[in-house]
Design a protein around this motif. Structure first.
Motif, PDB file in Angstrom:
ATOM      1  N   GLU A  12       0.843  -1.243   0.009  1.00 22.05           N
ATOM      2  CA  GLU A  12      -0.025  -0.032   0.035  1.00 22.05           C
ATOM      3  C   GLU A  12       0.905   1.377   0.006  1.00 22.05           C
ATOM      4  O   GLU A  12       2.061   1.298   0.096  1.00 22.05           O
ATOM      5  N   GLN A  13       0.351   2.568  -0.219  1.00 21.55           N
ATOM      6  CA  GLN A  13       1.024   3.648  -0.157  1.00 21.55           C
ATOM      7  C   GLN A  13       0.862   4.440   0.846  1.00 21.55           C
ATOM      8  O   GLN A  13      -0.405   4.336   1.683  1.00 21.55           O
ATOM      9  N   SER A  14       1.789   5.517   0.943  1.00 20.36           N
ATOM     10  CA  SER A  14       1.611   6.557   2.176  1.00 20.36           C
ATOM     11  C   SER A  14       1.802   7.841   1.706  1.00 20.36           C
ATOM     12  O   SER A  14       2.387   8.167   0.677  1.00 20.36           O
ATOM     13  N   ILE A  15       0.961   8.966   2.285  1.00 20.05           N
ATOM     14  CA  ILE A  15       1.209  10.283   2.090  1.00 20.05           C
ATOM     15  C   ILE A  15       1.700  10.847   3.478  1.00 20.05           C
ATOM     16  O   ILE A  15       1.152  10.793   4.505  1.00 20.05           O
ATOM     17  N   LEU A  16       3.026  11.770   3.339  1.00 23.43           N
ATOM     18  CA  LEU A  16       3.394  12.383   4.401  1.00 23.43           C
ATOM     19  C   LEU A  16       3.191  14.068   3.935  1.00 23.43           C
ATOM     20  O   LEU A  16       3.696  14.476   3.206  1.00 23.43           O
ATOM     21  N   PHE A  17       2.513  14.676   5.205  1.00 21.06           N
ATOM     22  CA  PHE A  17       2.030  16.190   4.906  1.00 21.06           C
ATOM     23  C   PHE A  17       2.792  16.829   5.885  1.00 21.06           C
ATOM     24  O   PHE A  17       2.907  16.587   7.004  1.00 21.06           O
ATOM     25  N   LEU A  18       3.744  17.744   5.474  1.00 25.91           N
ATOM     26  CA  LEU A  18       4.618  18.742   6.131  1.00 25.91           C
ATOM     27  C   LEU A  18       4.424  20.147   5.584  1.00 25.91           C
ATOM     28  O   LEU A  18       4.786  20.367   4.487  1.00 25.91           O
ATOM     29  N   ASN A  19       3.806  20.995   6.221  1.00 26.06           N
ATOM     30  CA  ASN A  19       3.374  22.439   5.495  1.00 26.06           C
ATOM     31  C   ASN A  19       4.597  23.301   5.316  1.00 26.06           C
ATOM     32  O   ASN A  19       4.520  24.460   5.980  1.00 26.06           O
ATOM     33  N   ARG A  20       5.709  22.905   5.046  1.00 30.31           N
ATOM     34  CA  ARG A  20       6.887  23.869   4.795  1.00 30.31           C
ATOM     35  C   ARG A  20       7.713  23.152   3.942  1.00 30.31           C
ATOM     36  O   ARG A  20       8.349  22.020   4.173  1.00 30.31           O
ATOM     37  N   ARG A  21       7.990  23.867   2.942  1.00 28.66           N
ATOM     38  CA  ARG A  21       8.936  23.377   1.928  1.00 28.66           C
ATOM     39  C   ARG A  21      10.350  23.710   2.106  1.00 28.66           C
ATOM     40  O   ARG A  21      10.759  24.418   2.958  1.00 28.66           O
ATOM     41  N   GLY A  22      11.080  23.176   1.163  1.00 27.48           N
ATOM     42  CA  GLY A  22      12.727  23.643   1.285  1.00 27.48           C
ATOM     43  C   GLY A  22      13.292  22.563   2.098  1.00 27.48           C
ATOM     44  O   GLY A  22      12.582  21.629   2.547  1.00 27.48           O
ATOM     45  N   TYR A  23      14.547  22.719   2.277  1.00 27.31           N
ATOM     46  CA  TYR A  23      15.447  21.698   3.110  1.00 27.31           C
ATOM     47  C   TYR A  23      15.257  22.168   4.609  1.00 27.31           C
ATOM     48  O   TYR A  23      15.230  21.580   5.547  1.00 27.31           O
ATOM     49  N   ALA A  24      15.783  23.257   4.824  1.00 28.77           N
ATOM     50  CA  ALA A  24      15.643  24.048   6.118  1.00 28.77           C
ATOM     51  C   ALA A  24      15.221  25.411   6.285  1.00 28.77           C
ATOM     52  O   ALA A  24      15.588  26.240   5.308  1.00 28.77           O
ATOM     53  N   PRO A  25      14.302  25.455   7.110  1.00 26.49           N
ATOM     54  CA  PRO A  25      13.677  27.017   7.115  1.00 26.49           C
ATOM     55  C   PRO A  25      14.524  28.084   7.168  1.00 26.49           C
ATOM     56  O   PRO A  25      14.180  29.303   7.006  1.00 26.49           O
ATOM     57  N   SER A  26      15.713  27.889   7.911  1.00 27.60           N
ATOM     58  CA  SER A  26      16.499  28.871   8.183  1.00 27.60           C
ATOM     59  C   SER A  26      17.928  28.534   8.418  1.00 27.60           C
ATOM     60  O   SER A  26      18.038  27.261   8.580  1.00 27.60           O
ATOM     61  N   ILE A  27      18.851  29.237   8.112  1.00 27.60           N
ATOM     62  CA  ILE A  27      20.314  28.857   8.608  1.00 27.60           C
ATOM     63  C   ILE A  27      20.788  29.949   9.283  1.00 27.60           C
ATOM     64  O   ILE A  27      20.582  31.287   9.292  1.00 27.60           O
ATOM     65  N   THR A  28      21.662  29.697  10.237  1.00 27.40           N
ATOM     66  CA  THR A  28      22.425  30.627  11.156  1.00 27.40           C
ATOM     67  C   THR A  28      23.651  30.295  11.482  1.00 27.40           C
ATOM     68  O   THR A  28      24.180  29.067  11.119  1.00 27.40           O
ATOM     69  N   CYS A  29      24.431  31.326  11.817  1.00 29.06           N
ATOM     70  CA  CYS A  29      25.813  31.046  12.198  1.00 29.06           C
ATOM     71  C   CYS A  29      25.839  30.715  13.566  1.00 29.06           C
ATOM     72  O   CYS A  29      25.295  31.174  14.396  1.00 29.06           O
ATOM     73  N   GLN A  30      26.560  29.323  13.732  1.00 28.55           N
ATOM     74  CA  GLN A  30      26.531  28.865  15.122  1.00 28.55           C
ATOM     75  C   GLN A  30      27.574  29.485  16.036  1.00 28.55           C
ATOM     76  O   GLN A  30      27.702  29.057  17.131  1.00 28.55           O
TER      77      GLN A  30
END
Length: 204
Positions: A12-30
């Motif tokens: 059977e098949q699955s659908i996963l819903f995540l309401n945010r596209r892209g790889y990472a919503p933000s990047i930051t200097c650590q």
């Protein structure tokens, strides 16, 4: 993961819903905490691994992936959060036996949209990951599992209609499971399982 594996083993098949596209919503200097923001909209830029750019999801401003911090010159740059691109990549590692495809604004325009949907309809894809594009109007009899990843994203959106919109999306995406002969189930990942919008969606 266990539910996806069991669904796949059952053919059977699955659908996963995540309401945010892209790889990472933000990047930051650590080192200094600098967050890359859109110069036009003053919101954090989303990192897209392919094609390796930062993008504003409001005005479509683009800039290349930075190699060092503009504020302190550090090269310790980290990714914050999860988007559909990252979820697709993680699933390919977690469930290597399943075929995974993604449907969002980055992959689902024009001929590419029809290609993804046709492959899923022909069952060439086992797991479809996507944003709101996967929640409405689709009839896939092979789908028996729907997973909602981080439902709290919608609940905590700064809008007084956030709970109602979350309820609507959950109700719509839940309707994608069990449309064929076999019953479906819906798993919702949340830190607020007692929230009235989630309880109402669970009780239809």
């Amino acid at each position: 993961r266990d539910a996806i594996c069991a669904t796949h083993r059952a053919g059977e098949q699955s659908i996963l819903f995540l309401n945010r596209r892209g790889y990472a919503p933000s990047i930051t200097c650590q080192d200094c905490g600098h967050v890359w923001q859109c110069p036009n909209c003053s919101v954090s830029l989303t990192w897209h691994r392919r094609p390796g750019r930062l993008r504003c999801h409001y005005c479509d401003y683009l800039e290349p992936t930075p190699t060092s911090c503009a504020a302190c010159s550090s090269t310790s740059i980290g990714q914050i959060g999860v988007g559909t691109e990252r979820l697709e990549s993680a699933l390919a590692e977690l469930v290597p036996e399943a075929s995974v495809a993604r449907l969002d604004r980055d992959t689902g325009q024009g001929a590419r949209l029809n290609s993804v949907l046709s492959r899923f309809r022909r069952r060439e894809v086992d797991v479809l990951v996507g944003t709101q594009m996967v929640t409405k109007g689709h009839d896939f009899p092979g789908v028996t599992l729907v997973g909602v990843v981080m439902a709290d994203l919608g609940l905590n959106f700064p809008d007084f209609r956030a709970a109602e919109r979350t309820f609507q999306l959950l109700t719509q995406v839940a309707g994608r499971a069990g449309r064929g002969d076999r019953p479906g189930r819906v798993l919702v990942q949340t830190y607020a399982p007692e929230h009235y919008a989630l309880l109402a969606a669970g009780k239809h």
